[in-house]
Design a protein around this motif. Structure first.
Motif, short mmCIF file in Angstrom:
data_model
loop_
_atom_site.label_atom_id
_atom_site.label_comp_id
_atom_site.label_asym_id
_atom_site.label_seq_id
_atom_site.Cartn_x
_atom_site.Cartn_y
_atom_site.Cartn_z
N MET A 1 -5.61 6.00 1.77
CA MET A 1 -4.95 4.79 1.24
C MET A 1 -4.48 3.89 2.38
SD MET A 1 -2.52 6.18 -1.83
CE MET A 1 -3.18 7.01 -3.27
N ASN B 1 -5.39 1.96 -4.10
CA ASN B 1 -4.60 3.19 -4.25
C ASN B 1 -5.03 3.97 -5.48
OD1 ASN B 1 -3.10 2.62 -1.99
ND2 ASN B 1 -1.26 2.00 -3.07
N SER C 1 -6.68 7.59 -5.06
CA SER C 1 -5.76 8.66 -5.49
C SER C 1 -6.47 9.85 -6.13
CB SER C 1 -4.70 8.12 -6.46
OG SER C 1 -5.32 7.72 -7.67
N TRP D 1 -3.64 10.16 0.50
CA TRP D 1 -2.67 9.17 1.01
C TRP D 1 -3.08 8.65 2.38
CZ3 TRP D 1 0.15 9.92 5.51
CH2 TRP D 1 0.23 11.24 6.00
N GLY E 1 1.66 3.61 -3.25
CA GLY E 1 0.81 4.67 -3.77
C GLY E 1 0.88 5.96 -2.96
N VAL F 1 0.82 -1.22 0.00
CA VAL F 1 0.00 0.00 0.00
C VAL F 1 0.85 1.27 0.00
CG1 VAL F 1 -0.28 0.26 2.52
CG2 VAL F 1 -2.11 0.99 0.95
#
Length: 442
Positions: A166, A152, A156, A163, A29, A26
């Motif tokens: 994510m 991600n 995004s 983030w 990303g 993860v």
């Protein structure tokens, strides 16, 4: 319902593998946004990315202690809590130092999970299904990586703080994992060996192996009698020399194939071969899909044709695909998609062999009394090698070039082929007690 109980228990524990894969991948990303948010130097940025891997190495080194002392099930509770706190903590962190602490905690969860989950599944599985059930763990690792890439990509689009989402979204499967652990039993082998709880163990064995549960109980008790009571078994005593050697070499070859270098640095490798940044990222999604598909194929074959056959087929494929990558770099013939095609061929053969077999094989080859320690040895060798290869690859690729680097990996796979051919035993269809007895030096 009993017919499906072992599968259900294995699927719950394999969810730890899903979180292992998700947590590992993860960060890919979020890493650029994290660097910008805290204005990190290149050293600080590198440390931020590798802190989870450091936690994983430490977790894999200490994983046998809680697993033996508190039981496989209670250790899995700790793993679930580590994943849950890590996802919430990294998502909400206001300070860089706080972020590092929670990212390290997630790494610890990955390391301990790679020891405890395969042991647990191998200890509750009937012999004829054990490869497929332990293989579920690796399948879920690969699925976790694939879902994290997809997650991600979708998140995004959400702006500057995406983030945090994510990293935070992992809290949902982590909480589910924590709740479901309540419904699985403790490992019957741990109950007999560490607690002497024969009645409790027999109830679980009746579900696992209703026809031969009494014989299996006797075999486990017999294996316990061979261990000196009240003393700590030394994994490195002469009698365990064969399984120790097999675990170390198997984990060593797993990483010296270059798998983690290729997973971590795929866009960089593709750019070295002349692909644009967009094509490189697209190719990494292809890697995730190939990894997933061939892991699924492998776990359907592992109990039919055996671990050794998968490894022999895989070794030939790895040698050929790595040689083709090295040769393409050597001739600098980068027209078309040659490098991505050969890399995906490599991923397919790796997923079909080493990827699917490693956690199954290492969880089978040690006797009951030292299984957790043996799994720790194999897992920590794997993660230490992963860290070394990940740190060295950019330097090697820059100084030696792509051709020499990939020829080196191909040469290592020739050695793996010799190892499989000459030294690797077949464990398909045998009980854990049979395998343990066969590999002990008398």
């Amino acid at each position: 319902m009993k017919k499906y109980s072992v599968l259900a228990w294995s699927m719950v524990v394999a969810l730890g593998g899903f979180l292992f894969g998700f947590d590992t991948a993860v960060i890919s990303g979020a890493e650029k946004s994290i660097q910008q948010f805290w204005q990190l130097s290149s050293f600080e940025h590198g440390f931020t990315i590798s802190i989870a891997l450091i936690g994983t190495v430490i977790g894999s080194l200490v994983g046998s202690r809680p697993s033996d002392r508190f039981g496989r099930k209670n250790t899995l509770y700790f793993v679930a809590i580590a994943y849950l706190l890590s996802s919430i903590g990294t998502a909400l962190a206001g300070e860089w130092s706080v972020f590092l602490i929670f990212r390290f905690l997630g790494g610890l969860g990955v390391g301990i999970s790679s020891v405890t989950a395969p042991i647990y599944i191998s200890e509750i599985s009937p012999a004829h299904k054990r490869g497929r059930l332990v293989g579920l763990f690796q399948f879920n690792v690969v699925l976790g990586i694939l879902i994290s890439y997809l997650s991600n990509y979708l998140i995004s689009q959400g702006g500057d703080s995406s983030w945090r989402w994510m990293l935070g979204v992992q809290a949902f499967p982590s909480f589910l994992f924590f709740v479901l652990i309540y419904f699985i039993p403790e490992s019957p082998r741990w109950l007999i060996l560490k607690k002497g709880a024969t009645e409790s163990a027999l109830k679980i064995l009746r579900v696992i192996n209703p026809l031969n549960c009494e014989e299996e109980l006797a075999a486990i008790q017999n294996s316990a009698l061979k261990s000196p009571s009240g003393t700590e078994e030394n994994l490195f005593s002469r009698k365990y020399r064969t399984p120790v050697m097999l675990a170390i070499l198997f984990a060593f070859f797993n990483q010296i194939s270059g798998i983690n270098a290729i997973i971590y640095y795929a866009p960089r490798i593709f750019e070295m071969a002349g692909l644009g940044a967009h094509s490189s990222l697209l190719s990494t999604v292809g890697i995730g899909m190939i990894n997933f598909i061939f892991t699924l194929i492998a776990i359907n074959f592992i109990d039919r044709i055996g671990r050794r056959v998968l490894m022999l087929v895989g070794s030939f494929g790895l040698i050929a695909s790595l040689f083709l990558v090295g040769f393409t770099f050597y001739t600098e013939n980068f027209s078309g998609f040659a490098i991505p095609a050969y890399i995906m061929l490599f991923i397919a053969f790796f997923a079909f062999s080493q990827g699917a077999v490693i956690w199954v094989f290492i969880s089978e080859i040690f006797p009951n009394s030292v299984r957790a320690k043996g799994q720790t040895l194999g897992s920590s060798t794997h993660w230490i090698m992963a860290a070394i290869i990940a740190f060295c690859f950019p330097y090697l690729a820059e100084t030696l070039g792509g051709a020499t680097t990939f020829f080196f990996f191909a040469g290592m796979m020739v050695l793996q082929l010799l190892f499989v051919w000459k030294l690797m035993p077949e464990t398909k269809g045998k009980s854990l007690e049979q395998i343990g007895t066969n590999l002990i030096m008398h």
